[in-house]
Write an enzyme that holds these catalytic residues in place. Structure first.
Site, PDB file in Angstrom:
ATOM      1  CE  LYS A   1      42.904  31.932  43.892  1.00  0.00           C
ATOM      2  NZ  LYS A   1      43.864  32.981  43.968  1.00  0.00           N
TER       3      LYS A   1
ATOM      4  CG  HIS B   1      41.956  36.525  50.804  1.00  0.00           C
ATOM      5  ND1 HIS B   1      42.303  37.679  51.076  1.00  0.00           N
ATOM      6  CD2 HIS B   1      41.791  36.651  49.558  1.00  0.00           C
ATOM      7  CE1 HIS B   1      42.730  38.344  50.297  1.00  0.00           C
ATOM      8  NE2 HIS B   1      42.109  37.744  48.851  1.00  0.00           N
TER       9      HIS B   1
ATOM     10  CE1 TYR C   1      37.849  25.031  68.522  1.00  0.00           C
ATOM     11  CE2 TYR C   1      39.680  24.516  67.222  1.00  0.00           C
ATOM     12  CZ  TYR C   1      38.940  24.380  68.161  1.00  0.00           C
ATOM     13  OH  TYR C   1      39.195  23.177  69.169  1.00  0.00           O
TER      14      TYR C   1
ATOM     15  CG  HIS D   1      43.417  40.980  41.358  1.00  0.00           C
ATOM     16  ND1 HIS D   1      42.448  40.100  41.731  1.00  0.00           N
ATOM     17  CD2 HIS D   1      44.373  40.847  42.346  1.00  0.00           C
ATOM     18  CE1 HIS D   1      42.742  39.174  42.664  1.00  0.00           C
ATOM     19  NE2 HIS D   1      43.870  39.795  43.138  1.00  0.00           N
TER      20      HIS D   1
ATOM     21  NE  ARG E   1      40.170  39.871  45.019  1.00  0.00           N
ATOM     22  CZ  ARG E   1      39.285  39.268  45.764  1.00  0.00           C
ATOM     23  NH1 ARG E   1      37.935  39.675  45.926  1.00  0.00           N
ATOM     24  NH2 ARG E   1      39.828  38.208  46.613  1.00  0.00           N
TER      25      ARG E   1
ATOM     26  NE  ARG F   1      39.940  35.679  43.827  1.00  0.00           N
ATOM     27  CZ  ARG F   1      39.123  35.175  45.142  1.00  0.00           C
ATOM     28  NH1 ARG F   1      37.958  35.080  45.289  1.00  0.00           N
ATOM     29  NH2 ARG F   1      40.072  35.116  46.029  1.00  0.00           N
TER      30      ARG F   1
END
Length: 185
Positions: free
Chosen positions: A58, A144, A154, A117, A120, A31
């Site tokens: 973020k 993310h 997991y 942006h 991305r 970002r």
């Protein structure tokens, strides 16, 4: 997506901190605030890794960014011009971080029909449509978060080795026009 190398070439041909920082943003798929806030102590060039602290992310979790050869070279260029006591890798004229509008202004000034942006998104499209890289590793490149608590419980590793390969492939694609960022005039 196919025109990314030409766009990267256009940005790399511009001198100045904003252009170099935007080039670095493209190479790392992070970002804009993460690049603008980048400080010298966050990067280990020997390991080719940039560790962004949780408080600058973020999702409020530390993010390890594998650096391609091109990103390392760009970071080294910055070091050759580093001014003593300047904390940021891509400083503004006032020696602090670049403005949150620096990239938008650069792109408008050079008549680029995109927003920072969007790089991305281009990275995600490139990875999904033109490579066989694992989806989870690609999503981790973008820092993310995982959708479900069960899956998050997991997955503890950050697939760093796989992400090194992805980021090098991305940088090779982005720089396939063969232009490197300019030194400051």
């Amino acid at each position: 997506m196919a025109d990314l190398p030409a766009v990267y070439q256009q940005i790399a041909a511009v001198s100045g901190q904003s252009a170099r920082a935007l080039s670095f943003l493209i190479l790392t798929a992070v970002r804009s605030g993460e690049v603008r806030g980048m400080v010298w102590s966050e990067v280990d060039l020997e390991a080719a890794i940039w560790i962004i602290p949780a408080e600058r992310m973020k999702a409020n979790r530390e993010h390890r960014v594998p650096l391609s050869r091109q990103a390392v070279a760009l970071r080294r260029i910055q070091e050759t011009e580093r001014e003593e006591l300047v904390e940021h890798v891509f400083p503004s004229n006032r020696k602090g971080p670049l403005s949150d509008m620096a990239f938008n202004a650069l792109m408008r000034r050079h008549q680029m029909a995109a927003v920072p942006h969007g790089f991305r998104s281009t990275f995600r499209d490139w990875a999904g449509e033109t490579t066989n890289h694992p989806r989870d590793a690609v999503e981790l490149c973008l820092a993310h978060t995982i959708d479900t608590k069960t899956e998050a419980a997991y997955r503890r590793a950050d697939m760093l080795e796989k992400r090194f390969v992805i980021m090098q492939d991305w940088a090779d694609f982005a720089t396939s026009e063969g232009v490197t960022p300019r030194m400051n005039d």
